[in-house]
Design an enzyme around this catalytic site. Structure first.
Site, PDB file in Angstrom:
ATOM      1  N   ASP A 170       0.854  -1.184   0.000  1.00 49.30           N
ATOM      2  CA  ASP A 170       0.000   0.000   0.000  1.00 49.30           C
ATOM      3  C   ASP A 170       0.895   1.241   0.000  1.00 49.30           C
ATOM      4  OD1 ASP A 170       0.847  -0.185   2.672  1.00 49.30           O
ATOM      5  OD2 ASP A 170      -1.069   0.487   3.485  1.00 49.30           O
ATOM      6  N   HIS A 230      11.223  -9.034   0.738  1.00 49.99           N
ATOM      7  CA  HIS A 230      10.935  -7.611   0.608  1.00 49.99           C
ATOM      8  C   HIS A 230      12.211  -6.798   0.867  1.00 49.99           C
ATOM      9  CE1 HIS A 230       9.013  -3.706   1.390  1.00 49.99           C
ATOM     10  NE2 HIS A 230       7.976  -4.194   0.724  1.00 49.99           N
TER      11      HIS A 230
END
Length: 223
Positions: A64, A186
């Site tokens: 997001d 990540h």
């Protein structure tokens, strides 16, 4: 919200007619009226505006938007010029330097990648200020899944760069044999040393594109 008006509109117009999207639109409009929401409303669909469907050759999936003031502008991992480069992007730049020898810039605006066909898509497109994941589950996931399905149906080579488990969960939607899927941890400071560093996504992407006669990405971000 600035309307999508390029070839993504044909691919996604069915979504705009579905009940979930009306609920999503109303919810997002209400949120902008009550709270500080990022990115600015006109930037929500920037990933689609800057990278038409027919031009997509690489997809980078984020989660997001950045949730601090002035950061998010509609492209995952990217921030506006003049904003401090966030830690995850610092690590992306380090891997880019180690992989391809690119100089590390002092800003974090990745518009140059988007304009070359790198779709920089978050799975959720809005967020409340200082509240990560605050718009998870309000309907954006269904919308961005539709975009991923539209990409999956493209009959040409596309590279998907999936960093972290939320992005990698989307791999189950991707079954086009012409596409390449690259997975790694990540790039956040919490996980970058678990295999993100040294994963060489940029050189692998360009080798794949070149092998299919597609112009490789110029990953160098200039000052």
């Amino acid at each position: 919200m600035a309307a999508i008006n390029n070839d993504w509109l044909d691919a996604l117009k069915g979504e705009f007619k579905k009940p979930y999207y009306k609920e999503l639109f109303d919810k997002v409009k209400e949120e902008y009226g009550k709270y500080q929401i990022f990115p600015p409303a006109d930037d929500i669909f920037n990933a689609f505006h800057l990278t038409p469907l027919s031009k997509v050759k690489v997809v980078i999936l984020g989660q997001d938007p950045y949730h601090n003031v002035g950061q998010a502008h509609g492209l995952c991992f990217s921030v506006k010029k003049g904003v401090q480069v966030p830690p995850s992007l610092v690590n992306i730049y380090q891997e880019l330097h180690d992989d391809l020898g690119c100089a590390i810039p002092h800003h974090g605006c990745l518009t140059k990648w988007a304009e070359q066909g790198v779709l920089m898509l978050n799975t959720v497109l809005t967020v409340r200020a200082h509240q990560a994941n605050s718009h998870r589950g309000i309907g954006w996931e269904e919308f961005t899944d539709a975009a991923i399905m539209a990409l999956n149906s493209q009959d040409r080579p596309i590279v998907y760069i999936l960093w972290g488990s939320p992005a990698q969960r989307k791999a189950s939607m991707l079954h086009n044999s012409k596409h390449l899927i690259l997975k790694a941890p990540h790039p956040s400071p919490l996980s970058a040393y678990r295999g993100f560093f040294g994963s060489k996504p940029f050189s692998q992407t360009n080798e794949f594109l070149s092998s299919h006669g597609i112009e490789p990405v110029d990953w160098q971000i200039e000052e």
